[in-house]
Design an enzyme around this catalytic site. Structure first.
Site, PDB file in Angstrom:
ATOM      1  N   GLU A 118      -2.624  31.288  51.723  1.00  0.00           N
ATOM      2  CA  GLU A 118      -3.057  30.059  51.059  1.00  0.00           C
ATOM      3  C   GLU A 118      -2.290  29.849  49.763  1.00  0.00           C
ATOM      4  OE1 GLU A 118      -7.225  29.794  50.049  1.00  0.00           O
ATOM      5  OE2 GLU A 118      -6.946  27.816  49.169  1.00  0.00           O
ATOM      6  N   ASP A 320     -13.029  46.113  55.131  1.00  0.00           N
ATOM      7  CA  ASP A 320     -13.497  45.455  56.349  1.00  0.00           C
ATOM      8  C   ASP A 320     -13.742  43.978  56.017  1.00  0.00           C
ATOM      9  OD1 ASP A 320     -14.764  44.478  58.550  1.00  0.00           O
ATOM     10  OD2 ASP A 320     -16.120  46.177  58.801  1.00  0.00           O
ATOM     11  N   HIS A 410      -2.721  22.051  44.297  1.00  0.00           N
ATOM     12  CA  HIS A 410      -2.561  22.386  45.721  1.00  0.00           C
ATOM     13  C   HIS A 410      -1.359  21.659  46.305  1.00  0.00           C
ATOM     14  CE1 HIS A 410      -6.418  24.346  45.372  1.00  0.00           C
ATOM     15  NE2 HIS A 410      -6.164  24.914  46.540  1.00  0.00           N
TER      16      HIS A 410
END
Ligand code: NAP
Length: 422
Positions: A118, A320, A410
């Site tokens: 990302e 995990d 972004h």
């Protein structure tokens, strides 16, 4: 048999549905709907076995999986971490920092490895980290450190179930002995009963040292339950659903799951202006203005995007990743202070490790080593760094919303229009 009857009998034969090539490339095998595991010889980790599986896959799919094949270590070490191995999934890794922490275990300045696809994520976390560092660093601590599992016992009626809860209280010492016989590092802290109709959930609360501990406590709980079942002639299931493992839930906020890590810092007016281009009032307004939306959404916790930093740090360091639903149940707080904003984050469900699980794999271990967090006696330090990292991300996102930079950032860093793979 008449001709039509013979034809019918033939047509009722089961159709051949399975694969016709052996995964190890050694020719045809009997078809069938059973697991691929026997064909793949899933416990075979030799480099040649991985190559044979890829060849087999290529014959089925046409994809050579060249990048997946690019393993930099002896695949034998994957034993215990994966079955039917064919290679590695490469995830881009960056660092964010400097992050100054004045924690109970983590002291100093850290550069945090984050694995993500990302764009803008690392830049955003870095901005929060620099802000914290200019503010004198984040304080961090572990408020609680226990993992739990809650098997359920079933009884014929509510009275028998209620009697069982007293029996558990009276046999706490034996329960501890049976649990701790299965592990050197796991310590049973308590066995709490939750009577529900004619069921009793026995919540076994463990300290699991530097391991995340799920395998460890499953093994210990299984030993305890088998002993109780023999003593009490009761049926049990190892998981009742109470433990919130890999699920978001209010119980995570209330009881915790793994480590409860807290980080906080006072962000002075000067730093808010210099690093984030916002005022204290603007930052607190963002926090306040997003409460109603989260309430309407039924959010578990309150905050911006803890999952972002957690996911990237978990992937980098071999945690995990499937524990994110409970790990990301965070509570973020921004409060006006005479000198600026007091920002804090509380993570009640941090199931993390510096030993066991995926932490010993090569790149994951290196990432932990970058933080001085690989191995024994490092899990609390790592949890403090994790909490400070999440705090940095919360500060940065709130500031981007307050200053109106969120979409532009972004657009600048996080766009990926399709391109050709070489
Ligand atoms: P593990 O890799 O299965 O075992 C780690 C072992 O390391 C511990 O059991 C412990 O052995 C030993 N150890 C050595 N030094 C230690 C130290 N300083 N602190 C703690 N332990 C130390 O890891 P795990 O943490 O028990 O389990 C994590 C894995 O479980 C994750 O990979 C997760 O994906 C998986 N998981 C399992 C379940 C399940 O239902 N079984 C559910 C969710 C996730 P001793 O026990 O002998 O002390």
């Amino acid at each position: 048999m008449s001709k039509p009857a013979a034809k019918l009998a033939r047509s009722k034969k089961p159709r051949r549905t399975g694969v016709s090539l052996r995964a190890d490339g050694a020719g045809p095998v009997a078809p069938g709907p059973e697991s691929l595991a026997p064909r793949f010889r899933d416990r075979d980790y030799a480099a040649e076995s991985l190559a044979r599986r890829r060849q087999w896959l290529q014959s089925r799919t046409g994809s050579p999986a060249n990048h997946i094949a690019n393993i930099s270590f002896d695949p034998e070490i994957l034993r215990g971490n994966i079955e039917n191995a064919i290679g590695v999934a490469q995830v881009p890794l960056g660092i964010a920092g400097p992050l100054m922490i004045q924690g109970e275990r983590a002291h100093g300045t850290f550069y945090v490895p984050l694995a993500t696809t990302e764009g803008a994520l690392i830049r955003s976390y870095e901005r929060g980290m620099v802000t914290l560092t200019h503010s004198g660093g984040a304080q961090a601590l572990i408020a609680k450190d226990e993992n739990h599992i809650a098997p359920v016992f079933e009884f014929p009626d509510v009275l028998t179930a209620s009697r069982f809860t007293k029996w558990v209280e009276q046999h706490a010492a034996e329960i501890r002995t049976h649990a701790e016989a299965t592990t050197r590092h796991g310590k049973l802290l308590a066995a709490n009963c939750h009577l529900t109709g004619r069921q009793v959930m026995v919540e076994l609360r463990f300290h699991t040292g530097d391991a995340q501990g799920m395998n460890l406590i499953v093994k210990a709980a299984d030993a305890v339950c088998r002993w109780i079942a023999r003593e009490q002639q009761a049926r049990f299931l190892l998981f009742s659903g109470l433990c919130s493992e890999k699920r978001a839930g209010a119980g995570v906020l209330f009881r915790g799951k793994g480590k409860t890590a807290v980080a906080g810092a006072l962000l002075p007016h000067r730093v808010l202006k210099q690093c984030l281009h916002v005022t204290a009032e603007e930052l607190v307004h963002v926090w306040h203005a997003t409460i109603a939306g989260q309430v309407r959404a039924g959010a578990v916790g309150l905050g911006a995007h803890a999952a972002n930093g957690l996911a990237a740090l978990f992937i980098a360091t071999g945690q995990d990743v499937a524990t994110l639903p409970h790990a990301a149940c965070a509570i973020t707080n921004f409060e006006l202070d005479m000198n600026g904003v007091y920002a804090s984050v509380t993570l009640p469900g941090l199931s993390i490790a510096t030993v066991g699980g995926g932490t010993g794999l090569p790149t994951q271990r290196e990432a932990l080593e970058l933080l001085g967090c690989y191995g024994a006696d490092k899990a609390r330090k790592f949890a403090e760094i994790t909490a400070a990292t999440v705090l940095a991300g919360e500060i940065s996102m709130a500031a981007a919303l307050a200053s109106g930079d969120f979409a532009a950032a972004h657009e600048r860093y996080g766009r990926n229009r399709p391109r050709r793979l070489r």
